[in-house]
Design a protein around this motif. Structure first.
Motif, PDB file in Angstrom:
ATOM      1  N   ASP A 125      32.467  -5.074 -80.510  1.00  0.00           N
ATOM      2  CA  ASP A 125      31.782  -6.092 -79.711  1.00  0.00           C
ATOM      3  C   ASP A 125      30.305  -6.037 -80.079  1.00  0.00           C
ATOM      4  O   ASP A 125      29.707  -4.963 -80.042  1.00  0.00           O
ATOM      5  N   ASP A 129      24.716  -6.779 -73.799  1.00  0.00           N
ATOM      6  CA  ASP A 129      24.924  -6.690 -72.343  1.00  0.00           C
ATOM      7  C   ASP A 129      25.253  -5.295 -71.823  1.00  0.00           C
ATOM      8  O   ASP A 129      24.778  -4.894 -70.776  1.00  0.00           O
ATOM      9  N   ASP A 137      23.273 -10.626 -72.646  1.00  0.00           N
ATOM     10  CA  ASP A 137      23.672 -10.389 -74.032  1.00  0.00           C
ATOM     11  C   ASP A 137      22.482 -10.400 -74.986  1.00  0.00           C
ATOM     12  O   ASP A 137      22.617 -10.064 -76.164  1.00  0.00           O
ATOM     13  N   SER A 172      29.902 -11.456 -79.614  1.00  0.00           N
ATOM     14  CA  SER A 172      30.291 -12.168 -78.395  1.00  0.00           C
ATOM     15  C   SER A 172      29.068 -12.686 -77.655  1.00  0.00           C
ATOM     16  O   SER A 172      29.151 -13.065 -76.499  1.00  0.00           O
ATOM     17  N   PHE A 207      35.945 -16.364 -65.251  1.00  0.00           N
ATOM     18  CA  PHE A 207      37.101 -15.533 -65.593  1.00  0.00           C
ATOM     19  C   PHE A 207      36.699 -14.168 -66.187  1.00  0.00           C
ATOM     20  O   PHE A 207      37.561 -13.354 -66.468  1.00  0.00           O
ATOM     21  N   PHE A 211      36.023  -7.968 -66.231  1.00  0.00           N
ATOM     22  CA  PHE A 211      35.472  -7.292 -67.422  1.00  0.00           C
ATOM     23  C   PHE A 211      34.093  -6.724 -67.113  1.00  0.00           C
ATOM     24  O   PHE A 211      33.760  -5.605 -67.498  1.00  0.00           O
ATOM     25  N   ARG A 212      33.305  -7.506 -66.398  1.00  0.00           N
ATOM     26  CA  ARG A 212      31.950  -7.032 -66.096  1.00  0.00           C
ATOM     27  C   ARG A 212      32.000  -5.793 -65.202  1.00  0.00           C
ATOM     28  O   ARG A 212      31.134  -4.925 -65.295  1.00  0.00           O
ATOM     29  N   GLN A 229      25.978 -19.309 -73.076  1.00  0.00           N
ATOM     30  CA  GLN A 229      27.411 -19.589 -73.169  1.00  0.00           C
ATOM     31  C   GLN A 229      27.655 -21.068 -72.839  1.00  0.00           C
ATOM     32  O   GLN A 229      26.837 -21.720 -72.199  1.00  0.00           O
ATOM     33  N   LYS A 256      37.243 -18.701 -76.060  1.00  0.00           N
ATOM     34  CA  LYS A 256      37.265 -17.776 -74.935  1.00  0.00           C
ATOM     35  C   LYS A 256      36.686 -18.431 -73.701  1.00  0.00           C
ATOM     36  O   LYS A 256      35.618 -19.027 -73.831  1.00  0.00           O
ATOM     37  N   VAL A 281      41.278 -13.459 -71.216  1.00  0.00           N
ATOM     38  CA  VAL A 281      40.239 -12.571 -70.687  1.00  0.00           C
ATOM     39  C   VAL A 281      40.667 -11.860 -69.407  1.00  0.00           C
ATOM     40  O   VAL A 281      41.746 -12.111 -68.851  1.00  0.00           O
TER      41      VAL A 281
HETATM   42  C1  PBG Z   1      29.991  -9.777 -73.241  1.00  0.00           C
HETATM   43  C2  PBG Z   1      31.471  -9.964 -73.208  1.00  0.00           C
HETATM   44  C3  PBG Z   1      32.153 -10.465 -72.109  1.00  0.00           C
HETATM   45  C4  PBG Z   1      33.501 -10.415 -72.427  1.00  0.00           C
HETATM   46  C5  PBG Z   1      33.622  -9.917 -73.722  1.00  0.00           C
HETATM   47  N1  PBG Z   1      32.333  -9.652 -74.195  1.00  0.00           N
HETATM   48  C6  PBG Z   1      31.650 -10.869 -70.779  1.00  0.00           C
HETATM   49  C7  PBG Z   1      30.507 -11.768 -70.670  1.00  0.00           C
HETATM   50  O1  PBG Z   1      30.222 -12.580 -71.542  1.00  0.00           O
HETATM   51  O2  PBG Z   1      29.849 -11.664 -69.642  1.00  0.00           O
HETATM   52  C8  PBG Z   1      34.585 -10.840 -71.494  1.00  0.00           C
HETATM   53  C9  PBG Z   1      35.953 -10.300 -71.751  1.00  0.00           C
HETATM   54  C10 PBG Z   1      36.888 -10.426 -70.598  1.00  0.00           C
HETATM   55  O3  PBG Z   1      36.572 -11.011 -69.538  1.00  0.00           O
HETATM   56  O4  PBG Z   1      38.005  -9.910 -70.723  1.00  0.00           O
HETATM   57  N2  PBG Z   1      29.355  -9.694 -74.422  1.00  0.00           N
END
Ligand code: PBG
Length: 334
Positions: A125, A129, A137, A172, A207, A211-212, A229, A256, A281
């Motif tokens: 990755d 972030d 990011d 990402s 979504f 993850f966060r 984004q 994504k 995700v």
């Molecule tokens: C951040 C990143 C994110 C995900 C992958 N890389 C979260 C974001 O952009 O805040 C999300 C992956 C997931 O929700 O499974 N660089």
């Protein structure tokens, strides 16, 4: 245009659905363990496997445990694993220097997996972030996420990952110009075969919530990611981003989130014919797991149906937290 069909009873669609054998013969899309990239969370320490509460079944693992997980994944036939670092709030800094530290736990995990399980492809990755005190990011200056200085940092991060042995770099971050800069730096450093899978069409999505939590960014994040984004209302913009990233040297592209954006997957595959991936995700995973745990849906069947949807939409592969569970199901005779 679809060819016209003879009228009933010359045509009976149910003939093609009459048995498992016939249904399998005429199935248009198939799902295989070759389609999966498995995202895993790595943290500091040793001997640690801690559950992520908002993602039932998903763990944060220390490097030694990630290596064991990679071994198990490879034994299930999974081809690729994607490393996401978890970083505690107190390990984060404003200059994000941890991101390109060759000894950060993501880079240690890459080296350890390549040494122990050389047959599995390792994806990374690239984004600031998980190292950033504010969870963004990119670098933040006067409340603004700055582009060009961030790209310089992302290039350093990319080179550290390639040096550690990564096979596939996964930006990402959604900064502009980063694919070209990364590709040039990789070529200069002699990493001709290191691939880039660009998160080219990444939407500003709710979504990503679980993850966060998993990477420790929820507590850190100030504001939202809408200035870098994509807006969920846009579709043509996704095609322009994919075209741009392919021109800058992306080998593969990603859409994504996944299920809510299958229309984009279809358009991208038809427009470019490039290797196309979707990321199912964290929030998609969490919704399915939560409903399954409540007994409201059949979790295994919904998992397989959702994964098949990506193949039907034109995707070549899927990043999914379900990879090991789906691989186990696929290895059982139908
Ligand atoms: C951040 C990143 C994110 C995900 C992958 N890389 C979260 C974001 O952009 O805040 C999300 C992956 C997931 O929700 O499974 N660089």
């Amino acid at each position: 245009m679809l060819p016209s069909q003879a009228d009933f009873p010359l045509t009976r669609f149910r003939r093609a659905r009459q048995s498992p054998a016939i249904r399998a013969l005429v199935r248009e899309s198939t799902l295989s363990v070759d389609d999966f990239i498995w995202p895993v969370f790595v943290r500091s320490g040793a001997g640690i496997e801690e559950p992520v509460p908002s993602m039932p079944g998903v763990m944060r693992r220390s490097v030694d445990r990630v290596v064991e997980a990679a071994r198990e994944a490879a034994d299930l036939g999974i081809r690729a694993i994607c490393i996401f670092p978890y970083t505690a709030l107190e390990e984060r800094t404003e200059d994000c220097a941890g991101a390109w530290d060759p000894e950060n736990h993501a880079n240690r995990a890459i080296r350890a997996i390549k040494a122990a399980v050389p047959e599995i492809a390792v994806m990374t990755d690239v984004a600031l972030d998980t190292y950033n005190i504010n969870g963004h990011d990119g670098f933040v200056e006067d409340g603004e996420i700055v582009n060009d200085r961030t790209v310089e940092a992302l290039v350093r991060m990319t080179l550290a990952q390639a040096e550690a042995g990564a096979d596939i770099i996964g930006p990402s971050d959604m900064m502009d110009g980063r694919i070209g800069a990364m590709r040039a730096a990789l070529e200069n450093a002699g990493h001709h075969n290191v691939m880039i899978l660009s998160y080219a069409a990444k939407y500003a999505s709710a979504f990503y919530g679980p993850f966060r939590d998993a990477v420790g960014a929820s507590a850190a994040l100030t504001g939202d990611k809408k200035t870098y984004q994509m807006d969920p209302g846009n579709s043509d913009e996704a095609l322009r981003l994919i075209a741009r990233d392919l021109r800058e040297g992306a080998d593969m592209v990603m859409i994504k989130p996944g299920l809510a954006y299958l229309d984009i997957c279809r358009r991208v595959k038809e427009s470019f014919g490039a290797p196309t991936f979707a990321y199912q995700v964290s929030g998609e995973y969490a919704m399915i797991q939560a409903a399954a745990q409540n007994g409201w849906i059949d979790g295994d069947r919904v998992m397989m149906e959702s994964l098949m949807a990506f193949k039907r939409s034109g995707c070549d592969g899927i990043l999914t937290y379900f990879a090991p569970a789906a691989a186990r199901l696929l290895s059982k005779p139908a």
